[in-house]
Design a protein around this motif. Structure first.
Motif, mmCIF file in Angstrom:
data_model
loop_
_atom_site.group_PDB
_atom_site.id
_atom_site.type_symbol
_atom_site.label_atom_id
_atom_site.label_comp_id
_atom_site.label_asym_id
_atom_site.label_seq_id
_atom_site.Cartn_x
_atom_site.Cartn_y
_atom_site.Cartn_z
ATOM 1 N N TYR A 151 -18.043 39.023 -27.962
ATOM 2 C CA TYR A 151 -18.953 39.211 -29.098
ATOM 3 C C TYR A 151 -19.792 37.958 -29.356
ATOM 4 C CZ TYR A 151 -20.565 40.399 -33.794
ATOM 5 O OH TYR A 151 -21.346 40.661 -34.895
ATOM 6 N N GLY A 152 -19.167 36.781 -29.209
ATOM 7 C CA GLY A 152 -19.886 35.540 -29.474
ATOM 8 C C GLY A 152 -20.917 35.192 -28.421
ATOM 9 N N GLY A 164 -23.444 43.292 -29.252
ATOM 10 C CA GLY A 164 -22.133 42.667 -29.130
ATOM 11 C C GLY A 164 -21.017 43.597 -29.579
ATOM 12 N N LEU A 165 -21.247 44.301 -30.688
ATOM 13 C CA LEU A 165 -20.246 45.251 -31.165
ATOM 14 C C LEU A 165 -20.068 46.400 -30.176
ATOM 15 C CD1 LEU A 165 -18.342 46.067 -33.448
ATOM 16 C CD2 LEU A 165 -20.267 47.219 -34.555
ATOM 17 N N ALA A 166 -21.173 46.863 -29.603
ATOM 18 C CA ALA A 166 -21.086 47.933 -28.601
ATOM 19 C C ALA A 166 -20.342 47.452 -27.356
ATOM 20 C CB ALA A 166 -22.488 48.411 -28.233
ATOM 21 N N ALA A 167 -20.545 46.187 -26.973
ATOM 22 C CA ALA A 167 -19.835 45.645 -25.811
ATOM 23 C C ALA A 167 -18.335 45.575 -26.072
ATOM 24 C CB ALA A 167 -20.384 44.263 -25.468
ATOM 25 N N VAL A 168 -17.951 45.179 -27.285
ATOM 26 C CA VAL A 168 -16.525 45.118 -27.630
ATOM 27 C C VAL A 168 -15.908 46.511 -27.615
ATOM 28 C CG1 VAL A 168 -14.909 44.594 -29.496
ATOM 29 C CG2 VAL A 168 -16.729 42.976 -28.931
ATOM 30 N N LEU A 209 -22.474 33.093 -19.550
ATOM 31 C CA LEU A 209 -21.189 32.620 -19.052
ATOM 32 C C LEU A 209 -20.077 32.870 -20.070
ATOM 33 C CD1 LEU A 209 -22.175 29.258 -17.302
ATOM 34 C CD2 LEU A 209 -21.579 31.435 -16.231
ATOM 35 N N VAL A 210 -20.381 32.662 -21.361
ATOM 36 C CA VAL A 210 -19.395 32.952 -22.409
ATOM 37 C C VAL A 210 -19.060 34.439 -22.413
ATOM 38 C CG1 VAL A 210 -19.024 32.994 -24.905
ATOM 39 C CG2 VAL A 210 -20.042 30.985 -23.835
ATOM 40 N N PHE A 211 -20.081 35.274 -22.286
ATOM 41 C CA PHE A 211 -19.875 36.722 -22.236
ATOM 42 C C PHE A 211 -19.027 37.113 -21.024
ATOM 43 C CE2 PHE A 211 -21.222 40.934 -20.773
ATOM 44 C CZ PHE A 211 -21.039 41.691 -21.920
ATOM 45 N N PHE A 212 -19.338 36.527 -19.873
ATOM 46 C CA PHE A 212 -18.593 36.841 -18.651
ATOM 47 C C PHE A 212 -17.149 36.352 -18.751
ATOM 48 C CE2 PHE A 212 -17.231 35.730 -14.307
ATOM 49 C CZ PHE A 212 -17.336 36.980 -13.711
ATOM 50 N N LEU A 213 -16.951 35.166 -19.341
ATOM 51 C CA LEU A 213 -15.592 34.656 -19.529
ATOM 52 C C LEU A 213 -14.791 35.572 -20.442
ATOM 53 C CD1 LEU A 213 -13.496 32.424 -19.105
ATOM 54 C CD2 LEU A 213 -14.517 31.192 -21.029
ATOM 55 N N GLY A 214 -15.448 36.121 -21.466
ATOM 56 C CA GLY A 214 -14.775 37.075 -22.337
ATOM 57 C C GLY A 214 -14.340 38.321 -21.589
ATOM 58 N N LEU A 215 -15.196 38.811 -20.697
ATOM 59 C CA LEU A 215 -14.822 39.969 -19.879
ATOM 60 C C LEU A 215 -13.603 39.664 -19.009
ATOM 61 C CD1 LEU A 215 -18.266 41.384 -18.642
ATOM 62 C CD2 LEU A 215 -16.681 42.459 -20.244
ATOM 63 N N VAL A 216 -13.609 38.480 -18.384
ATOM 64 C CA VAL A 216 -12.494 38.111 -17.502
ATOM 65 C C VAL A 216 -11.194 38.009 -18.290
ATOM 66 C CG1 VAL A 216 -11.593 36.282 -16.013
ATOM 67 C CG2 VAL A 216 -13.987 36.964 -15.830
ATOM 68 N N LEU A 217 -11.240 37.339 -19.447
ATOM 69 C CA LEU A 217 -10.021 37.179 -20.239
ATOM 70 C C LEU A 217 -9.509 38.517 -20.754
ATOM 71 C CD1 LEU A 217 -10.738 33.957 -22.343
ATOM 72 C CD2 LEU A 217 -9.224 34.205 -20.380
ATOM 73 N N PHE A 218 -10.418 39.398 -21.134
ATOM 74 C CA PHE A 218 -9.974 40.671 -21.697
ATOM 75 C C PHE A 218 -9.364 41.582 -20.631
ATOM 76 C CE2 PHE A 218 -10.803 45.103 -22.962
ATOM 77 C CZ PHE A 218 -10.049 45.139 -24.120
ATOM 78 N N PHE A 219 -10.035 41.701 -19.495
ATOM 79 C CA PHE A 219 -9.560 42.634 -18.477
ATOM 80 C C PHE A 219 -8.487 42.031 -17.570
ATOM 81 C CE2 PHE A 219 -13.649 44.624 -19.521
ATOM 82 C CZ PHE A 219 -13.242 45.937 -19.673
#
Length: 285
Positions: free
Chosen positions: A251-252, A260-264, A123-133
């Motif tokens: 990343y977190g 995580g670095l590759a995802a960023v 969920l944290v990862f998905f929230l990061g995607l939403v905030l970034f895009f």
């Protein structure tokens, strides 16, 4: 033989039931793999009565805890007493040790080390995607502005309350020195509140409801008075801030650092893919 207390090794999936204070250590011999992206490694201690658990990074630090000094006394004081303690273990940590201290005779407790898929990390990862895009869209959304403003106001009011209590409390009180010890202690108090949120909701729901109503109303009034940002530069700064927060969450939310670095990097490339495509199209023409 040398008077040192025996350190009990922890193994995954093997619970230990004990009735006395002990030292425990987990030695991690398995390096993180790609499928451990959202894996949680955790030590859980359940007890029949309140106990105190102190985590350190090595057996040497465990032995240091047995020596009396002011630092150890303060650390023991700050560690909350609980009958259900959970300690997250870093997948890259080579060793994690802890001391379980019984506060009452006749207390029984169980120590279990387990590894499982944690949906919270996803969920944290998905929230990061939403905030970034979606940072550009969210920075212009009134709904997001008011919801984020009220949430920030609820958290900030707790810190303000701690500050006011520190000002009112007598100077010679020992609690006063803890309250003025800085933001670290304030954040520690916030952490205690969130850890015991379920108990607070069940036992003090009237006070919690009153706090939410008062702080939420004041925060909404402040947001309504200021209004959503309309200046182009302010909106741009808010958008960049949301995107940066999204990258941090991205990343977190991943336990394996290279992934995580590759995802960023992948998110940055996907977000700005239009620019190299535009340059290539212009060069082709």
């Amino acid at each position: 033989e040398d008077g040192r207390e025996l350190v009990i090794p922890l193994q995954e999936g093997r619970p230990l039931s004990l009735v006395a204070s002990h030292h425990f250590c987990y030695t991690n011999t398995r390096p993180p793999r790609w499928h451990d992206v959202w894996t949680r490694l955790q030590i859980r201690i359940n007890s029949s009565r309140m106990i105190r658990v102190i985590q350190v990074d090595s057996e040497e630090e465990l032995r240091e805890l047995e020596k009396f000094n002011v630092g150890n006394l303060l650390l023991s004081f700050l560690k909350e007493k609980r009958n259900d303690t959970r300690i997250d273990v870093d997948l890259y940590s080579s060793k994690t040790c802890l001391k379980v201290e019984l506060l009452e005779t006749g207390t029984t407790y169980c120590v279990l080390l387990s590894r499982w898929f944690d949906p919270k990390l996803f969920l944290v990862f998905f929230l990061g995607l939403v905030l970034f895009f979606c940072g550009d869209v969210l920075s212009r959304s009134q709904l997001f502005f008011y919801s984020a403003g009220i949430s920030f106001g609820l958290l900030a009011s707790l810190l303000i309350l701690i500050y006011v209590v520190a000002k009112v409390m007598p100077k010679r009180s020992p609690v006063y020195f803890l309250l003025v010890g800085g933001w670290s202690f304030s954040l520690y108090l916030l952490q205690l509140v969130f850890r015991n949120l379920r108990e607070i909701c069940s036992s003090y729901w009237q006070y919690l409801l009153g706090y939410l109503l008062v702080a939420g109303t004041v925060s909404f009034g402040a947001c309504y008075r200021l209004g959503p940002p309309r200046d182009r530069r302010t909106v741009a700064l808010l958008s960049w801030g949301l995107q940066l927060l999204g990258l941090l969450l991205l990343y977190g939310g991943v336990q394996v650092r290279p992934v995580g670095l590759a995802a960023v990097l992948g998110a940055l490339c996907a977000k700005n893919l239009e620019y190299p495509l535009g340059w290539a199209r212009a060069a082709y023409r």
